[in-house]
Design a protein around this motif. Sequence first.
Motif: not given
Length: 589
Positions: A71, A74-75, A77-80, A82-83
């Motif tokens: 989990s 994948w975080e 890709f959920e934080r703009p 960090w992505q």
Amino acid sequence: MSEFAATPATITPAPMTAVATRRALLRSEDWLGLAVVAVLVILVLGPMATVIVQAFIPGLFSGQVKAIGLSGLWEIFERPLWQRSLMNSLFLASLAGVLGGLLGTGLAIVRHSSRMILGPALDIAAWAIIILPSFILAQGWILFASRGGLANQWFGLTFVPDMVFNPWGLAVIMSLKAFPFAYITVSAAMRWDMDDYAHAARLCGASPLRVLATVRLPMLLPAVLSGAVLIFIDVLGDFGLPAALATTYRFPTLTYAIYVAINQSPIRFDLAGVLAFYVTVIMLAAVLVYFAILRNRRFDFLSGRARMRHAQGARFSLIPNGLAFLTLTVAIIIPIGSSVLVSLTDRISAGFAFENLTLANYAYVLNTGGAFVGALRTSMGIAAAAAMGSAILAAAAAYMLTFSDFRLNRLIDVTCTLSLAVPGVVLGIGYIFMWNSPLFDRLGISLYGSQSILVLAGIAGAVPIAIRVLLGAMAQVPASMLSAASLQGAGLTRRIITIALPLIAAALVSATLTAFGSAIFDLAINSILRPPRLDVLPVYVNRAFEQSQFGAATAATLVAGLATILIIVVINILSAAAIRRLVAPANRN
């Protein structure tokens, strides 16, 4: 008297214990190898393992274990933010790998195909750029290309800021910092001349361009790929450029996001571990792709007709020398020259005028008892300890790899090679996870937050380079010398001190001085691991730059750089004289 009474009693020796048997089977080289492996585990493998484990078990090393699984991975890709950092790092590293690889390969081909007068200058500049910390070159470009910089304020080149401060411009800047990796690897591959293949192609009607594309470049493919992969790894793990850009242009990368994660409130070690995991995985993937490409083709083209390459043509040829001069200008003259000019001016906005020239910036940083003097003294002490530690460890590892059949030699070699591709930011995060863990706290070992952890990280960062220098020197020492000494009863310590060390003394000094110079300006390790109240040189320079004290920052950089060069030159001269005195009796006999 019976027959049995006349027979003397047979004395049966007591069986050796298992521990005694193992000790008897272990040679002195094996004990040295085990010591090298243990140190490498502590310095490199242990911290790297904590980074990988932390990605799957967040909070394990901080005593706050969260959900176990994927989990956390994948975080990102959920934080703009960090992505975006991931995408920026991949874009920057990939484009710089292509551009830097093309530039370095092209310059190497030109350098070894023509007798250019600027060839030696290009060779020296390539090594200088590799040694120079990226944040110093990045600061020089900011001072030149920002809206308040020299290009806009002094020369009226208003287009320069928009041309440089965009993702494509930054990729070009990073390729200028990293192209020497491709230049050096391709130059090494061009030492041997096999022009017979090119002549055959020309006789078949191939044009010079087609000969280059279908004959010369395929022969150089391993070196070209090596240079591109090294550039990709160097740029992906770079911390200096994003750290320098933080005050001028918002361009987050993975390495800077790691730094932000452990310097925000609350501190997010779990996110830092995930980001460090991605950096490590991407780098390993790049290396595996490189090896896969090489395994699928053969590149053994040398034959008995091969000969050393000798450049042809006029020394003052316009095109080769023009390309070399242009590269030297944009790669080193502009950034370093901008720093020098800013250090000598009162205000950048006042322009290049006699009344604007001053030495006040140098007087400020050299003020007795100032923060700069203390930071420089501390960094030199840490660098000296790290350099000596890395030299000892690298010498022991190189000895094991060259002269022993120790079963764990492969592990030693892989670990030293792997640490070369590990960025300082990732290594620093691993050190935090390892030395700040509750386990070491319960054992009473408290290195995190002390100056000692900077020395250990400095040793880990310098060992890969030092061992490569020493492996070449060790390979020149005949194993028969050591075997003869062993047959005469000389132990391992005596063989190393009386035979190996004198023969590799020059290389050992070079490795130590190289480690010393690089450790002084290591911004990533010092920014992440330094104790809160400890002033170190890279952080001092970067903080002054962030506070817009550009004159003080550049003056401090130049003074520290000149002091470092002076120390290296003096030690090199003294050591060379000492080595000559050491071997002089043998030469006379």
